[in-house]
Design a protein around this motif. Structure first.
Motif, PDB file in Angstrom:
ATOM      1  N   GLY A   1     -26.039  11.192  34.315  1.00 38.05           N
ATOM      2  CA  GLY A   1     -25.059  10.173  33.966  1.00 38.05           C
ATOM      3  C   GLY A   1     -25.634   8.772  34.035  1.00 38.05           C
ATOM      4  O   GLY A   1     -25.313   7.909  33.210  1.00 38.05           O
ATOM      5  N   ARG A   2     -26.524   8.525  35.003  1.00 46.31           N
ATOM      6  CA  ARG A   2     -27.153   7.206  35.111  1.00 46.31           C
ATOM      7  C   ARG A   2     -28.064   6.948  33.908  1.00 46.31           C
ATOM      8  O   ARG A   2     -28.016   5.878  33.298  1.00 46.31           O
TER       9      ARG A   2
ATOM     10  N   ARG B   1     -20.470   8.539  31.701  1.00 43.96           N
ATOM     11  CA  ARG B   1     -20.673   9.786  32.421  1.00 43.96           C
ATOM     12  C   ARG B   1     -19.618  10.822  32.059  1.00 43.96           C
ATOM     13  O   ARG B   1     -19.917  12.003  31.872  1.00 43.96           O
TER      14      ARG B   1
ATOM     15  N   VAL C   1     -25.524  15.811  37.328  1.00 44.82           N
ATOM     16  CA  VAL C   1     -24.478  15.010  36.676  1.00 44.82           C
ATOM     17  C   VAL C   1     -24.639  13.538  37.039  1.00 44.82           C
ATOM     18  O   VAL C   1     -24.528  12.645  36.189  1.00 44.82           O
TER      19      VAL C   1
ATOM     20  N   TYR D   1     -27.966   8.453  30.975  1.00 37.94           N
ATOM     21  CA  TYR D   1     -27.136   8.390  29.769  1.00 37.94           C
ATOM     22  C   TYR D   1     -26.436   7.037  29.656  1.00 37.94           C
ATOM     23  O   TYR D   1     -26.389   6.425  28.579  1.00 37.94           O
ATOM     24  N   THR D   2     -25.901   6.561  30.766  1.00 36.62           N
ATOM     25  CA  THR D   2     -25.185   5.283  30.756  1.00 36.62           C
ATOM     26  C   THR D   2     -26.112   4.136  30.395  1.00 36.62           C
ATOM     27  O   THR D   2     -25.748   3.240  29.623  1.00 36.62           O
TER      28      THR D   2
END
Length: 416
Positions: free
Chosen positions: A369-370, A215, A365, A372-373
């Motif tokens: 971020g979840r 993130r 975000v 993307y992670t």
């Protein structure tokens, strides 16, 4: 090291690496050349706003020259008068583009091509004025009194905007700002998209994830490319301003400092909102060729929001729909700058729109971020958004995994 410090280091890395790349430098040069050319070239091609040259030949009254000059001054046009001994000399000058029109015997106008209606009005107005003065003198009227009565009256021009209380400068500024914002989001959002895919396909991201949370890595990448994009746009704007001052070919709309400050604010907010989504979707693709396909929905949403805000605000900036669109986070970056430029907002509306957009960015975000992670280390076919979202645990990068225990026989425990 705190997450903010890590994100800042990632941002500096993005600025340093991308500013050194040949593609970025080439793009910057092309942008500067195109913008300067759009300003300089029209200045060299446009001859309509310069002085007008009028040729006089044969029998013309002596007072005609001053009358033509006065008629031109009354409408803000600079006129230069040239006298020729005969018609042949005047026509030769006309063909050589030394004059714009030739007046013969004070009764006939000769043109090199199409008729310039404004210049025709200036010359014929001077002819009529001199004719009236000659007739008045023949009738015994004092020429000085007649000249005072017949003096041209300067008329001012006022341009009204499409909405009451707004000038065309305000409307032009609103259009320019929202269009530049759209271009910035598209250009630099796609840089975030391709940057994520390139790092993922080259396995560089595995090294970065060994030390930095996913993130934080995404936030730093978005911030770094945004800083670079803002610097690029600022440099281009300065170059355009200098070119405009040098050649004076275009009129710069009068925009107040407050409007420009709000434009910068919405540049940052709009870019941050959409770039986070671009970065998250970029993690779904494993190859650069798949990047645009996974980011297609963002492009559709972006264009739809831009046109919805543009058409609504330009049509009725004070209407209910314009107010709603300027507060809704997805359309606020396009609608609010225009309404601010047009003076259609109360003091609390921009503040509320900023608060709502910041809240949306914060939520994005977390959501981005979840995704993307969970998706950044996926390889193979393009990962679906639903699968990335419902993944319970993100895969760990190879460098972050614990080493396998080895038994006395040399076989790893994981193999058993």
């Amino acid at each position: 090291m705190t997450g903010l410090r890590q994100a800042w280091l990632v941002a500096l890395r993005e600025v340093r690496e991308r500013s050194r790349s040949r593609s970025f430098r080439a793009g910057l040069i092309v942008m500067l050349v195109v913008v300067i050319a759009l300003i300089v070239v029209p200045a060299n091609l446009d001859t309509g706003g310069g002085p007008k040259d009028v040729g006089l030949t044969s029998a013309v009254p002596s007072a005609l020259s001053s009358a033509i000059l006065a008629q031109g001054a009354a409408i803000g046009t600079t006129v230069r008068v040239h006298r020729y001994d005969d018609v042949a000399a005047g026509e030769e000058a006309l063909r050589a583009d030394e004059v714009d029109v030739l007046l013969v015997d004070a009764h006939r106008l000769e043109w090199p091509g199409s008729v310039d209606e404004q210049l025709q009005a200036v010359v014929t107005g001077g002819i009529q004025l001199v004719a009236v003065q000659e007739r008045a003198a023949a009738a015994g009227i004092d020429p000085n009194d007649l000249r005072a009565v017949m003096a041209p009256v300067p008329v001012a021009n006022v341009e009204l905007g499409s909405a009451a209380g707004r000038s065309p400068d305000d409307e032009l500024a609103a259009i320019v700002m929202t269009t530049l914002l759209l271009l910035a989001i598209v250009i630099y959002g796609n840089l975030v998209l391709t940057g994520v895919v390139e790092e993922k396909s080259s396995r560089v991201v595995e090294v970065l994830l060994a030390r930095i949370p996913a993130r934080v890595l995404l936030a730093g990448k978005v911030a770094g490319i945004g800083l670079l994009g803002f610097a690029q746009f600022a440099l281009t704007a300065v170059a355009a301003l200098i070119a405009t001052l040098v050649v004076d070919s275009v009129d710069i709309p009068a925009v107040g400092a407050g409007v420009l400050a709000w434009a910068v604010v919405w540049f940052v907010l709009g870019y941050a909102l959409y770039a986070m989504a671009y970065g998250a979707l970029g993690a779904l693709a494993s190859r650069t060729e798949d990047a645009q396909s996974v980011a297609g929905p963002i492009g559709y949403v972006l264009i739809a929001c831009y046109w919805a805000a543009f058409l609504t605000v330009s049509g009725d900036p004070d209407g209910v729909w314009s107010r709603l669109l300027s507060l809704f986070p997805a359309t606020a970056p396009f609608a609010m700058p225009g309404r601010i430029a047009l003076g259609s907002v109360t003091w609390w509306e921009p503040l509320l729109a900023v608060a709502l957009t910041l809240a949306a960015i914060t939520c994005l975000v977390v959501l981005a971020g979840r995704v993307y992670t969970n998706a950044i280390l996926h390889s193979g076919n393009t990962l679906r958004l639903r699968d990335a979202w419902h993944s319970d645990q993100a895969p760990q990068p190879p460098m972050a995994r614990a080493p396998a225990r080895t038994t006395e026989s040399g076989t790893s425990a994981a193999a058993k």
